[in-house]
Each structure stands twice: as C-alpha cells, then as structure tokens.
Motif scaffolding. Structure first.
Motif, PDB file in Angstrom:
ATOM      1  N   UNK A  81       0.855  -1.186   0.000  1.00 11.75           N
ATOM      2  CA  UNK A  81       0.000   0.000   0.000  1.00 11.75           C
ATOM      3  C   UNK A  81       0.892   1.237   0.000  1.00 11.75           C
ATOM      4  N   UNK A  82       0.282   2.407  -0.177  1.00 14.63           N
ATOM      5  CA  UNK A  82       1.063   3.632  -0.179  1.00 14.63           C
ATOM      6  C   UNK A  82       1.735   3.835   1.179  1.00 14.63           C
ATOM      7  N   UNK A  83       2.948   4.330   1.131  1.00 11.40           N
ATOM      8  CA  UNK A  83       3.710   4.535   2.361  1.00 11.40           C
ATOM      9  C   UNK A  83       3.092   5.668   3.188  1.00 11.40           C
ATOM     10  N   UNK A  84       3.200   5.523   4.507  1.00  6.34           N
ATOM     11  CA  UNK A  84       2.697   6.560   5.393  1.00  6.34           C
ATOM     12  C   UNK A  84       3.631   7.769   5.384  1.00  6.34           C
ATOM     13  N   UNK A  85       3.041   8.933   5.641  1.00  2.63           N
ATOM     14  CA  UNK A  85       3.845  10.145   5.722  1.00  2.63           C
ATOM     15  C   UNK A  85       4.876   9.990   6.833  1.00  2.63           C
ATOM     16  N   UNK A  86       6.137  10.307   6.544  1.00  2.00           N
ATOM     17  CA  UNK A  86       7.208  10.174   7.522  1.00  2.00           C
ATOM     18  C   UNK A  86       8.017   8.908   7.366  1.00  2.00           C
ATOM     19  N   UNK A  87       7.497   7.926   6.610  1.00  2.00           N
ATOM     20  CA  UNK A  87       8.257   6.698   6.367  1.00  2.00           C
ATOM     21  C   UNK A  87       9.391   7.000   5.384  1.00  2.00           C
ATOM     22  N   UNK A  88      10.367   6.095   5.288  1.00  2.00           N
ATOM     23  CA  UNK A  88      11.519   6.344   4.438  1.00  2.00           C
ATOM     24  C   UNK A  88      11.127   6.530   2.978  1.00  2.00           C
ATOM     25  N   UNK A  89      10.259   5.663   2.456  1.00  2.00           N
ATOM     26  CA  UNK A  89       9.853   5.793   1.058  1.00  2.00           C
ATOM     27  C   UNK A  89       9.155   7.126   0.797  1.00  2.00           C
ATOM     28  N   UNK A  90       8.384   7.574   1.779  1.00  2.00           N
ATOM     29  CA  UNK A  90       7.703   8.866   1.617  1.00  2.00           C
ATOM     30  C   UNK A  90       8.700  10.016   1.663  1.00  2.00           C
ATOM     31  N   UNK A  91       9.718   9.893   2.515  1.00  2.00           N
ATOM     32  CA  UNK A  91      10.741  10.930   2.595  1.00  2.00           C
ATOM     33  C   UNK A  91      11.543  11.019   1.294  1.00  2.00           C
ATOM     34  N   UNK A  92      11.761   9.869   0.659  1.00  2.00           N
ATOM     35  CA  UNK A  92      12.508   9.847  -0.602  1.00  2.00           C
ATOM     36  C   UNK A  92      11.663  10.371  -1.759  1.00  2.00           C
ATOM     37  N   UNK A  93      10.368  10.041  -1.760  1.00  2.00           N
ATOM     38  CA  UNK A  93       9.459  10.437  -2.840  1.00  2.00           C
ATOM     39  C   UNK A  93       8.188  11.034  -2.222  1.00  2.00           C
ATOM     40  N   UNK A  94       8.250  12.287  -1.773  1.00  2.00           N
ATOM     41  CA  UNK A  94       7.135  12.884  -1.023  1.00  2.00           C
ATOM     42  C   UNK A  94       5.959  13.313  -1.893  1.00  2.00           C
ATOM     43  N   UNK A  95       5.307  12.340  -2.497  1.00  2.00           N
ATOM     44  CA  UNK A  95       4.091  12.607  -3.273  1.00  2.00           C
ATOM     45  C   UNK A  95       2.912  12.584  -2.306  1.00  2.00           C
ATOM     46  N   UNK A  96       2.142  13.659  -2.272  1.00  2.00           N
ATOM     47  CA  UNK A  96       0.982  13.715  -1.399  1.00  2.00           C
ATOM     48  C   UNK A  96       0.052  12.534  -1.706  1.00  2.00           C
ATOM     49  N   UNK A  97      -0.391  11.843  -0.666  1.00  2.00           N
ATOM     50  CA  UNK A  97      -1.208  10.639  -0.852  1.00  2.00           C
ATOM     51  C   UNK A  97      -2.455  10.923  -1.682  1.00  2.00           C
ATOM     52  N   UNK A  98      -3.028  12.117  -1.518  1.00  2.00           N
ATOM     53  CA  UNK A  98      -4.241  12.435  -2.271  1.00  2.00           C
ATOM     54  C   UNK A  98      -3.968  12.575  -3.770  1.00  2.00           C
ATOM     55  N   UNK A  99      -2.718  12.716  -4.160  1.00  2.00           N
ATOM     56  CA  UNK A  99      -2.376  12.810  -5.579  1.00  2.00           C
ATOM     57  C   UNK A  99      -2.140  11.431  -6.209  1.00  2.00           C
ATOM     58  N   UNK A 100      -2.226  10.382  -5.412  1.00  2.00           N
ATOM     59  CA  UNK A 100      -2.005   9.023  -5.910  1.00  2.00           C
ATOM     60  C   UNK A 100      -3.345   8.304  -6.107  1.00  2.00           C
ATOM     61  N   UNK A 101      -3.416   7.345  -7.036  1.00  2.00           N
ATOM     62  CA  UNK A 101      -4.683   6.644  -7.267  1.00  2.00           C
ATOM     63  C   UNK A 101      -4.991   5.659  -6.147  1.00  2.00           C
ATOM     64  N   UNK A 102      -6.253   5.320  -6.003  1.00  2.00           N
ATOM     65  CA  UNK A 102      -6.617   4.227  -5.108  1.00  2.00           C
ATOM     66  C   UNK A 102      -6.124   2.923  -5.737  1.00  2.00           C
ATOM     67  N   UNK A 103      -5.823   1.944  -4.878  1.00  2.00           N
ATOM     68  CA  UNK A 103      -5.234   0.698  -5.358  1.00  2.00           C
ATOM     69  C   UNK A 103      -6.159  -0.489  -5.135  1.00  2.00           C
TER      70      UNK A 103
END
Length: 230
Positions: free
Chosen positions: A191-213
C-alpha cells in the motif's frame, strides 16, 4: 461463439491489443508502433500520453475490424504497461505535461538527508550512496523542484496503467501489481507509504495525488460509453 478476454499491453515502443480465449490461448493480436520517446534536452526522455491512449484506441479498432464476432464476445479487459513512466493529470484526467519515461536520465536535488545517527547506520550497511541516488532519480522530485506550477495543478500522479485505466473506466484506480518505480509505495505492506516513512521521505508525493489501489485480479471498473465508442 466462444467468449474471449482482451489484453491491453502498452510498452515503450508499441501497444498491443490481444484477444485470448478463457483457457489462455492467444487468438489474435494487433500492434501499433510509436517512437519510444523524444528528448527536449540531452538525457531527457519524454512521451506524449495521448499517443498511448490513441494507440490503444487504434489497436482495438483494428482488432474489432479483423475479428468482429469475437470482439462482441469480450468478457473482460486487462491492462499491463511499462512502469516508472509517470503522468501528471488534472481532475479530468488530462495530462498537464509530457510523461517522463523510465528511460529519462535527469536528476533531482536531494529531498531527504538522514540525521547524523541514521547517516552512520546507512553508511555502515553500504546504503548511503544508494539512498542519495534513488531520490535524485525520482521524477516527482524533479517536477516539484523545477515545475512547481505543474505540481500544484496535479490532481493525480499516475503510472501509464493508471492513466489508461482512467480513460477506460473514468476512475482513478490502479493495480497494486503496477506500482513499481520512484513512488512512495510500501512493498511489504502492499500500500502507499505513510507520511514520515523512508519511502515517503525519498518520494514525497501527497497521498491524495495518488490513485486508489486494488489487488491484482480485482475488478477496477467497467468500460464507460465514451471509451467504448472510441
């Protein structure tokens, strides 16, 4: 007349529309070729997303022309595409810029610098250089840094699969199996990474800008009339 499945296979250099039997037999295939990319600057590789959608329509039109009876007995459609080729779209699903393809070599600035303790840990396990490289490869980071107006207007940041899914169904949905590349995806939790996780820090795309999975094999939606007509 036997029922068939339609597979849409969108690659880097061509798109194929393929009819399979329900037992997996390839019955008929139509291919539309296109240039894999163009380079506005050295090392850049971009593609007009509309070429991909228009090629899908053209391939399906050819398929229907050559196999009219089978085309009228399609049970379902599956979409598979090149990955890590990303498209910024508005609320209507209209691209805001050319897609930056997986072949692109431009580099972003770092978005994340680990604190001293984490820096020591990453260096000790040989991950520090990889950490720096992977975030500079993130085209979401490059767009945010160099085209902030485009990013602010972006409603969804999509893989090619998500873009084609929207054009087919009118829904911003994509398969978990398609989420490969420089995006904030948690590959362990699927699932999409939570804000503050390493993957989110590397690629900080706002979750609302990503599609539902949805899980692979689950129904994403139904073909909308405007897409069926095309």
């Amino acid at each position: 007349m036997k029922e068939v499945l339609l597979s849409i296979d969108c690659g880097t250099q061509s798109l194929r529309a393929i009819l399979f039997s329900t037992t997996g037999e390839l019955i008929h295939s139509e291919k539309v070729a296109y240039e894999p990319y163009f380079s506005p600057k050295p090392g850049w590789a971009e593609q007009d997303p509309e070429i991909l959608w228009n090629s899908l329509c053209k391939a399906c039109q050819s398929l229907k022309e050559n196999q009219p009876d089978l085309f009228n007995h399609i049970l379902g459609v599956g979409v598979t595409t090149q990955r890590d080729t990303m498209i910024n779209v508005d609320k209507e699903g209209i691209p805001l810029r050319n897609a930056i393809t997986w072949l692109d070599q431009r580099k972003a600035k770092k978005t994340y610098t680990p604190n001293p303790i984490m820096g020591i840990i990453f260096r000790a396990v040989g991950m520090y250089d990889a950490l720096v490289k992977t975030q500079t490869d993130g085209k979401c980071n490059w767009i945010k840094q160099n085209e902030p107006d485009i990013w602010s207007k972006t409603y969804k940041y999509l893989q090619v699969s998500g873009f084609l899914n929207f054009r087919l169904t009118g829904l911003f949905l994509d398969s978990i199996g398609s989420q490969i590349g420089h995006i904030p995806f948690d590959y362990k939790k699927m699932k999409w990474s939570k804000k503050g996780s390493l993957n989110y820090l590397l690629f900080p795309v706002e979750i609302e800008k990503l599609p539902d999975l949805v899980a692979p094999g689950e129904i994403i939606g139904k073909i909308i009339p405007s897409a069926a007509k095309l």
